[in-house]
Design a protein around this motif. Structure first.
Motif, PDB file in Angstrom:
ATOM      1  N   ARG A 103      57.537  60.181  41.571  1.00  0.00           N
ATOM      2  CA  ARG A 103      56.995  60.371  42.914  1.00  0.00           C
ATOM      3  C   ARG A 103      58.059  59.982  43.928  1.00  0.00           C
ATOM      4  NH1 ARG A 103      55.811  55.613  45.392  1.00  0.00           N
ATOM      5  NH2 ARG A 103      55.375  53.763  44.129  1.00  0.00           N
ATOM      6  N   THR A 104      57.791  60.329  45.168  1.00  0.00           N
ATOM      7  CA  THR A 104      58.730  59.991  46.228  1.00  0.00           C
ATOM      8  C   THR A 104      58.790  58.474  46.399  1.00  0.00           C
ATOM      9  OG1 THR A 104      58.290  62.059  47.380  1.00  0.00           O
ATOM     10  CG2 THR A 104      59.250  60.249  48.669  1.00  0.00           C
ATOM     11  N   ILE A 105      60.005  57.977  46.461  1.00  0.00           N
ATOM     12  CA  ILE A 105      60.182  56.548  46.648  1.00  0.00           C
ATOM     13  C   ILE A 105      61.406  56.354  47.540  1.00  0.00           C
ATOM     14  CG2 ILE A 105      61.411  56.455  44.429  1.00  0.00           C
ATOM     15  CD1 ILE A 105      60.566  53.500  44.244  1.00  0.00           C
ATOM     16  N   VAL A 106      61.191  55.635  48.623  1.00  0.00           N
ATOM     17  CA  VAL A 106      62.318  55.326  49.503  1.00  0.00           C
ATOM     18  C   VAL A 106      63.044  54.145  48.899  1.00  0.00           C
ATOM     19  CG1 VAL A 106      63.036  54.641  51.808  1.00  0.00           C
ATOM     20  CG2 VAL A 106      61.073  56.167  51.508  1.00  0.00           C
ATOM     21  N   SER A 107      64.265  54.378  48.470  1.00  0.00           N
ATOM     22  CA  SER A 107      64.896  53.330  47.685  1.00  0.00           C
ATOM     23  C   SER A 107      66.393  53.544  47.592  1.00  0.00           C
ATOM     24  CB  SER A 107      64.321  53.346  46.265  1.00  0.00           C
ATOM     25  OG  SER A 107      64.648  54.567  45.634  1.00  0.00           O
ATOM     26  N   VAL A 108      67.035  52.485  47.159  1.00  0.00           N
ATOM     27  CA  VAL A 108      68.404  52.597  46.696  1.00  0.00           C
ATOM     28  C   VAL A 108      68.330  53.042  45.235  1.00  0.00           C
ATOM     29  CG1 VAL A 108      70.529  51.345  46.195  1.00  0.00           C
ATOM     30  CG2 VAL A 108      69.222  50.815  48.259  1.00  0.00           C
ATOM     31  N   ARG A 109      69.107  54.037  44.912  1.00  0.00           N
ATOM     32  CA  ARG A 109      69.124  54.545  43.537  1.00  0.00           C
ATOM     33  C   ARG A 109      70.493  54.283  42.945  1.00  0.00           C
ATOM     34  NH1 ARG A 109      65.309  58.734  42.909  1.00  0.00           N
ATOM     35  NH2 ARG A 109      65.877  58.630  40.695  1.00  0.00           N
ATOM     36  N   GLY A 110      70.546  54.159  41.635  1.00  0.00           N
ATOM     37  CA  GLY A 110      71.842  53.898  41.028  1.00  0.00           C
ATOM     38  C   GLY A 110      71.897  54.261  39.568  1.00  0.00           C
ATOM     39  N   TRP A 111      73.106  54.218  39.041  1.00  0.00           N
ATOM     40  CA  TRP A 111      73.371  54.456  37.624  1.00  0.00           C
ATOM     41  C   TRP A 111      74.081  53.245  37.047  1.00  0.00           C
ATOM     42  CZ3 TRP A 111      71.527  58.396  34.814  1.00  0.00           C
ATOM     43  CH2 TRP A 111      71.094  59.544  35.482  1.00  0.00           C
ATOM     44  N   PHE A 112      73.598  52.798  35.893  1.00  0.00           N
ATOM     45  CA  PHE A 112      74.218  51.731  35.132  1.00  0.00           C
ATOM     46  C   PHE A 112      74.643  52.286  33.773  1.00  0.00           C
ATOM     47  CE2 PHE A 112      73.242  47.566  37.173  1.00  0.00           C
ATOM     48  CZ  PHE A 112      72.520  48.022  38.253  1.00  0.00           C
ATOM     49  N   ARG A 113      75.552  51.586  33.163  1.00  0.00           N
ATOM     50  CA  ARG A 113      75.986  51.938  31.807  1.00  0.00           C
ATOM     51  C   ARG A 113      75.986  50.681  30.948  1.00  0.00           C
ATOM     52  NH1 ARG A 113      81.582  54.280  31.959  1.00  0.00           N
ATOM     53  NH2 ARG A 113      82.274  52.115  32.178  1.00  0.00           N
ATOM     54  N   GLN A 114      75.506  50.829  29.720  1.00  0.00           N
ATOM     55  CA  GLN A 114      75.605  49.745  28.758  1.00  0.00           C
ATOM     56  C   GLN A 114      76.373  50.239  27.553  1.00  0.00           C
ATOM     57  OE1 GLN A 114      71.950  47.708  27.769  1.00  0.00           O
ATOM     58  NE2 GLN A 114      73.114  45.910  27.152  1.00  0.00           N
ATOM     59  N   ALA A 115      77.602  49.758  27.439  1.00  0.00           N
ATOM     60  CA  ALA A 115      78.438  50.123  26.297  1.00  0.00           C
ATOM     61  C   ALA A 115      78.062  49.243  25.111  1.00  0.00           C
ATOM     62  CB  ALA A 115      79.909  49.935  26.657  1.00  0.00           C
ATOM     63  N   PRO A 116      78.365  49.698  23.905  1.00  0.00           N
ATOM     64  CA  PRO A 116      78.030  48.915  22.710  1.00  0.00           C
ATOM     65  C   PRO A 116      78.608  47.501  22.779  1.00  0.00           C
ATOM     66  CG  PRO A 116      78.706  51.113  22.088  1.00  0.00           C
ATOM     67  CD  PRO A 116      78.968  50.994  23.552  1.00  0.00           C
ATOM     68  N   GLY A 117      77.760  46.506  22.617  1.00  0.00           N
ATOM     69  CA  GLY A 117      78.207  45.119  22.602  1.00  0.00           C
ATOM     70  C   GLY A 117      78.543  44.536  23.959  1.00  0.00           C
ATOM     71  N   LYS A 118      78.238  45.281  25.030  1.00  0.00           N
ATOM     72  CA  LYS A 118      78.586  44.809  26.370  1.00  0.00           C
ATOM     73  C   LYS A 118      77.349  44.737  27.251  1.00  0.00           C
ATOM     74  CE  LYS A 118      83.379  46.399  26.354  1.00  0.00           C
ATOM     75  NZ  LYS A 118      84.440  47.126  27.117  1.00  0.00           N
ATOM     76  N   GLN A 119      77.508  44.040  28.370  1.00  0.00           N
ATOM     77  CA  GLN A 119      76.415  43.942  29.322  1.00  0.00           C
ATOM     78  C   GLN A 119      76.296  45.230  30.124  1.00  0.00           C
ATOM     79  OE1 GLN A 119      77.283  40.388  31.642  1.00  0.00           O
ATOM     80  NE2 GLN A 119      75.911  39.182  30.364  1.00  0.00           N
ATOM     81  N   ARG A 120      75.099  45.442  30.620  1.00  0.00           N
ATOM     82  CA  ARG A 120      74.881  46.598  31.481  1.00  0.00           C
ATOM     83  C   ARG A 120      75.657  46.416  32.774  1.00  0.00           C
ATOM     84  NH1 ARG A 120      68.715  48.564  31.884  1.00  0.00           N
ATOM     85  NH2 ARG A 120      69.000  48.173  29.650  1.00  0.00           N
ATOM     86  N   GLU A 121      76.361  47.472  33.198  1.00  0.00           N
ATOM     87  CA  GLU A 121      77.171  47.380  34.410  1.00  0.00           C
ATOM     88  C   GLU A 121      76.790  48.487  35.382  1.00  0.00           C
ATOM     89  OE1 GLU A 121      81.344  48.446  34.180  1.00  0.00           O
ATOM     90  OE2 GLU A 121      81.007  49.664  32.397  1.00  0.00           O
TER      91      GLU A 121
END
Length: 113
Positions: free
Chosen positions: A26-44
């Motif tokens: 649904r429509t949401i007024v927000s900041v949107r983003g993309w994260f990546r989690q590589a094997p064995g690493k924290q989500r960035e």
């Protein structure tokens, strides 16, 4: 409640391109983003875009990715070029509205050398 659904991941060779999509339920007024989690690493955090279209990028992907949003479709995109094996991981989209944060289930991106 908002559901986020990512798509567009897959297997690509080094130097290739992919475009990820993340549709909100649904429509949401927000900041949107993309994260990546590589094997064995924290989500960035890789990239973010405000409701007004202001963008920011992590140094690790700056110049190789572009985040965009289509508010009419409640969808954001991550266009990625010149992919490297170290870009391999699960890519998650997020939406932050006030104190609430929503996450998608993730989509796998694998870059072969």
């Amino acid at each position: 409640q908002v559901q986020l659904v990512e798509s567009g991941g897959g297997l690509v060779q080094t130097g290739g391109s992919l475009r990820l999509s993340c549709a909100a339920s649904r429509t949401i007024v927000s900041v949107r983003g993309w994260f990546r989690q590589a094997p064995g690493k924290q989500r960035e955090l890789l990239a973010g875009i405000s409701s007004g279209g202001t963008t920011n990028y992590a140094d690790s992907v700056k110049g190789r990715v572009t985040i965009s949003r289509d508010n009419a479709k409640n969808t954001i995109y991550l266009q990625m070029h010149s992919l490297k094996p170290e870009d391999t991981g699960v890519y998650y989209c997020t939406a932050v509205s006030g104190v609430l944060a929503y996450w998608g289930q993730g989509t796998q991106v694998t870059v072969s050398s």
